[in-house]
Design a protein around this motif. Sequence first.
Motif, PDB file in Angstrom:
ATOM      1  N   ALA B  98       0.578  -1.152   0.093  1.00 39.19           N
ATOM      2  CA  ALA B  98      -0.013   0.026  -0.096  1.00 39.19           C
ATOM      3  C   ALA B  98       0.820   1.186   0.008  1.00 39.19           C
ATOM      4  O   ALA B  98       0.509   2.140  -0.733  1.00 39.19           O
ATOM      5  N   ALA B  99       1.795   1.046   0.879  1.00 38.64           N
ATOM      6  CA  ALA B  99       2.824   2.479   1.146  1.00 38.64           C
ATOM      7  C   ALA B  99       3.343   2.713  -0.549  1.00 38.64           C
ATOM      8  O   ALA B  99       3.582   3.687  -0.915  1.00 38.64           O
ATOM      9  N   ASP B 102       1.174   4.371  -2.602  1.00 37.72           N
ATOM     10  CA  ASP B 102       1.074   5.946  -2.012  1.00 37.72           C
ATOM     11  C   ASP B 102       2.284   6.472  -2.602  1.00 37.72           C
ATOM     12  O   ASP B 102       2.165   7.928  -2.646  1.00 37.72           O
ATOM     13  N   ARG B 227       4.992   6.416   4.860  1.00 47.00           N
ATOM     14  CA  ARG B 227       3.619   6.180   4.701  1.00 47.00           C
ATOM     15  C   ARG B 227       3.068   5.027   5.278  1.00 47.00           C
ATOM     16  O   ARG B 227       1.756   5.052   4.970  1.00 47.00           O
ATOM     17  N   PRO B 231      -1.628   5.286   5.834  1.00 43.97           N
ATOM     18  CA  PRO B 231      -2.003   4.879   4.276  1.00 43.97           C
ATOM     19  C   PRO B 231      -3.328   5.449   3.786  1.00 43.97           C
ATOM     20  O   PRO B 231      -4.302   5.443   4.622  1.00 43.97           O
ATOM     21  N   SER B 232      -3.071   5.775   2.580  1.00 47.37           N
ATOM     22  CA  SER B 232      -4.380   6.407   1.703  1.00 47.37           C
ATOM     23  C   SER B 232      -4.814   5.157   1.050  1.00 47.37           C
ATOM     24  O   SER B 232      -5.978   5.147   0.390  1.00 47.37           O
ATOM     25  N   THR B 233      -4.039   4.143   0.637  1.00 51.26           N
ATOM     26  CA  THR B 233      -4.627   3.212   0.011  1.00 51.26           C
ATOM     27  C   THR B 233      -4.868   1.714   1.058  1.00 51.26           C
ATOM     28  O   THR B 233      -3.984   1.625   1.895  1.00 51.26           O
TER      29      THR B 233
END
Lengths: 132, 444
Positions: B98-99, B102, B227, B231-233
């Motif tokens: 995920a990072a 991002d 990140r 996380p934004s994902t």
Amino acid sequence: MDFTRGGEATAKIKKALQLVGMEVDTIRRAVIVAYEAELNIVIHAKHGSLVTHIHPNRVEIEAVDEGPGIPDISLALQEGYSTAPPHIREMGFGAGMGLPNIQRCSDELHIDSEVDSGTTLKAIIINKSRGE
Amino acid sequence: MQKYFHSVMLDQEKCKGCTNCIKHCPTEAIRVREGRARIIEERCIDCGECIRICPNRAKLAITDPLERLQEFKYTIALPAPSLYAQFGPAVMPHNILAALLDIGFDDYYEVAVGAEIVTNCLCNYLKRDKPRPLISSACPAVVRLMQVRFPGLLEHVVLIDTPMEISARIAREKATRVHGYSSEEIGVFFITPCPAKVTAIKQPFGSRSYVDGAISMSSIYGEILGRLESPSTNIAPGGSPAIGVGWGRAGGENHGIKDHSLLAVDGIHNVINVFEEIERGGLRDIDYIEAQACTGGCIGGPLVPQNQFVSRVRMENLVKKLSQNNYRCPEIDCNYDFCELPGPILPRPALKLSNDIDQAISMLEQVEKITSELPGLDCGSCGSPNCRALAEDIVRGYAETSYCVFKLREKLQRLAREIVDLSHLQPPAMGRETQKSDEGDEKQ
């Protein structure tokens, strides 16, 4: 008897053959011949020397030792025939493949031996260039 | 245009001309000349031993900066399995993936999945009638070591492509199939633990590489760390295959293969010992050798941020956790045509003294002679790794006998003696003063 150093002479021979630029297969076979001859000296003989002559078309490996000698050379050339003592076999050596391996990897092989005196082995490996 | 690309380079400013690197290079590829290390490019295998040993940090690995992502419309990250072992115990592979998204990658493909595919291929390959022992092709530094120093062993190399290349190919095909991008629009970047992989991308063993660049693990490490917190994902956990992830550490490759006699060796100098044994006709009872240039495997790579003993524990624990999931290998498993290398790996004859064999033999005689005259201390002060290498360099015309400090001292002593001897000589017209002073001495 020093097994930890067995292979050092062979390593030097390999280095020399690479510097000369012998064919890969010639080096492969010469290393096996030299190593088996070196080990035979380590296992059986009192003293011994390994001399290599390098020619453009062939490698000659000569192993001369002072030792027990080989009573029956044709028997010693049979796979699996070994006179190595049990403690050597326990270490994973002395499977009776030494001389057969030397014979398999060389193009010419001469062995002279006298019991209780020593053995002279001369192997010739032809430097065949590949694909020509 | 240089013949060989190398990731390992020298920082001219930082190099002090010490002899640490020349003594540790497994192919004797470095010389010190005019106070700076020089790399002989035909011999360098990009193992990175010199990067590790250099006290002045003068050896570096050329990798790609993150900015290169902007050259492509669609970018894919290929994290090496060893990346997962660089973080704390709470950080799982899906967090790291995920990072990566991002950071700016459009997609990822886990090299661990490629490793899982290679494992399946290997299990079938080992059933074939091939010279034993077979040797892994996964570590590019090891394969190049064979090209330079053990060309006779190249026929033992398993002709299966690396997990990195297989992953890159699958990821590219998916990007084209699902999103319609053309090959030039897709940028695939490997997150690398070592310079050897960088070179394997720029100068592949196969006909081409499916990877466009390599980003050093230690340089992207900070970006990922930053990140992980927020996380934004979101990525669903549990997608990473246990055996493939385990490839990141020594013994991991063998762990996935069953029912065979397997040997694992790590650390380039240990690998050399094992290869010498095979060359002498040994180890015929072994079916497969996993050989890795770095001690500990990829987690011991020169470009990883974490201490390898720490990352080894992290990886063991992670593999345990992941093996509780029932992972299924993707569809294309066991397909050799897809995974096989196109041709045999050819030797790189970088050691021979001359192309003319007669000349090489007479040069070898000179090497032997000069070696016997050198002190045999292998001090390295001459800039060559040992006395024998200096003898070779002299015969090749790259060095002179006076580079040896002991030889130089001998020469100076001889010269000094000669000066003393000369000072005792005198022309016939001279000598009265000496006679007088001699008489004077006697009187006293």
